[in-house]
Write a protein that holds these residues in place. Structure first.
Motif, PDB file in Angstrom:
ATOM      1  N   GLN A  84      18.473  50.252  11.850  1.00 11.48           N
ATOM      2  CA  GLN A  84      18.793  51.435  11.055  1.00 11.48           C
ATOM      3  C   GLN A  84      19.625  52.427  11.859  1.00 11.48           C
ATOM      4  O   GLN A  84      20.583  53.008  11.347  1.00 11.48           O
ATOM      5  N   HIS A  85      19.289  52.588  13.136  1.00 10.65           N
ATOM      6  CA  HIS A  85      20.058  53.492  14.004  1.00 10.65           C
ATOM      7  C   HIS A  85      21.495  52.992  14.178  1.00 10.65           C
ATOM      8  O   HIS A  85      22.444  53.781  14.147  1.00 10.65           O
ATOM      9  N   SER A 129      28.840  47.831  17.700  1.00  4.57           N
ATOM     10  CA  SER A 129      27.878  47.905  16.588  1.00  4.57           C
ATOM     11  C   SER A 129      27.805  46.578  15.849  1.00  4.57           C
ATOM     12  O   SER A 129      26.708  46.091  15.537  1.00  4.57           O
ATOM     13  N   LYS A 156      28.338  53.852  10.378  1.00  2.00           N
ATOM     14  CA  LYS A 156      28.801  54.629   9.225  1.00  2.00           C
ATOM     15  C   LYS A 156      29.432  55.948   9.661  1.00  2.00           C
ATOM     16  O   LYS A 156      30.362  56.432   9.028  1.00  2.00           O
ATOM     17  N   GLU A 157      28.915  56.512  10.712  1.00  2.99           N
ATOM     18  CA  GLU A 157      29.354  57.822  11.186  1.00  2.99           C
ATOM     19  C   GLU A 157      30.639  57.759  12.010  1.00  2.99           C
ATOM     20  O   GLU A 157      31.447  58.676  11.975  1.00  2.99           O
ATOM     21  N   ASP A 181      22.267  47.374   2.820  1.00  2.00           N
ATOM     22  CA  ASP A 181      23.013  48.595   3.072  1.00  2.00           C
ATOM     23  C   ASP A 181      24.243  48.617   2.161  1.00  2.00           C
ATOM     24  O   ASP A 181      25.004  47.651   2.120  1.00  2.00           O
ATOM     25  N   TYR A 237      17.576  44.924   5.907  1.00  2.00           N
ATOM     26  CA  TYR A 237      18.215  46.214   6.191  1.00  2.00           C
ATOM     27  C   TYR A 237      19.731  46.072   6.162  1.00  2.00           C
ATOM     28  O   TYR A 237      20.441  46.903   5.595  1.00  2.00           O
ATOM     29  N   LEU A 285      23.144  50.971  12.103  1.00  2.00           N
ATOM     30  CA  LEU A 285      23.833  51.120  10.817  1.00  2.00           C
ATOM     31  C   LEU A 285      24.311  52.556  10.625  1.00  2.00           C
ATOM     32  O   LEU A 285      25.439  52.784  10.171  1.00  2.00           O
ATOM     33  N   ASN A 286      23.469  53.514  10.968  1.00  2.00           N
ATOM     34  CA  ASN A 286      23.871  54.918  10.844  1.00  2.00           C
ATOM     35  C   ASN A 286      25.060  55.234  11.752  1.00  2.00           C
ATOM     36  O   ASN A 286      25.967  55.970  11.361  1.00  2.00           O
ATOM     37  N   ALA A 287      25.050  54.683  12.957  1.00  2.00           N
ATOM     38  CA  ALA A 287      26.142  54.939  13.902  1.00  2.00           C
ATOM     39  C   ALA A 287      27.453  54.352  13.402  1.00  2.00           C
ATOM     40  O   ALA A 287      28.504  55.000  13.491  1.00  2.00           O
ATOM     41  N   ASN A 334      13.039  50.392  14.887  1.00  2.00           N
ATOM     42  CA  ASN A 334      14.057  50.544  13.850  1.00  2.00           C
ATOM     43  C   ASN A 334      15.479  50.638  14.397  1.00  2.00           C
ATOM     44  O   ASN A 334      16.299  51.421  13.911  1.00  2.00           O
ATOM     45  N   GLU A 368      22.762  58.877  17.417  1.00  2.00           N
ATOM     46  CA  GLU A 368      22.963  59.926  16.418  1.00  2.00           C
ATOM     47  C   GLU A 368      23.871  61.039  16.931  1.00  2.00           C
ATOM     48  O   GLU A 368      24.143  61.994  16.212  1.00  2.00           O
TER      49      GLU A 368
END
Length: 167
Positions: A90-91, A108, A97-98, A130, A126, A93-95, A87, A52
């Motif tokens: 999910q972490h 990733s 996207k960011e 997305d 998941y 996927l967030n990375a 999870n 994050e």
């Protein structure tokens, strides 16, 4: 972590059986001091928090460390199971996207590919549900370098979302 008893002949002269924790991922005795096992060091959750971070180099380094739990030298099924419990998908996927850096995307996608192949229904759900990931994958497929492009293609094919290139 499962505990196993050492046989008497390996108990170093004691008559009682000793419990030696065995790493479920590396299939042996690990320690954070001798082998730098991130499972034994209880660093997995901390590495997921690093995903994050705003600094892409920190995120890429964390992905590199997490990737060691998914390579062919370990029990990938147990790694995926352990990472699913915290999870990790999910972490990641967030990375992805960011951050859009090539190396970070490549790592990733590699992790997501492992989860899509070995992660079972929940991980696949998941990934496939997305809404942003397919667009990122298509962009990487069209504009990414060799390995990133190949991994994006594999995930898109797995998700049955490969774009039609002949229309």
């Amino acid at each position: 972590m499962k505990l196993f008893y050492l046989p008497k002949y390996l108990s170093f002269g004691t008559s009682r059986r000793r419990r030696v924790p065995l790493c479920p991922v590396h299939r042996g005795t690990c320690s954070s001091q001798n082998t730098f096992c991130i499972v034994d060091a209880k660093a997995v959750e901390k590495l997921l928090v690093c995903l994050e971070n705003e600094n892409p180099e920190v995120v890429e380094a964390a992905l590199s460390a997490i990737s060691t739990l998914l390579d062919d030298k370990v029990d990938v099924d147990k790694s995926v199971s352990m990472l699913s419990e915290v999870n990790a998908v999910q972490h990641v996927l967030n990375a992805v996207k960011e951050h859009r850096q090539e190396g970070l995307q490549q790592k990733s996608f590699w992790v997501l590919e492992k989860f899509s192949n070995k992660g079972g229904d929940e991980s696949s759900s998941y990934i496939s549900n997305d809404r942003v990931l397919p667009a990122i994958l298509v962009g990487a497929f069209h504009h990414g370098a060799g390995n990133t492009k190949q991994m994006a293609e594999k995930i898109l094919r797995h998700l049955n979302k490969m774009p039609n290139l002949y229309t």
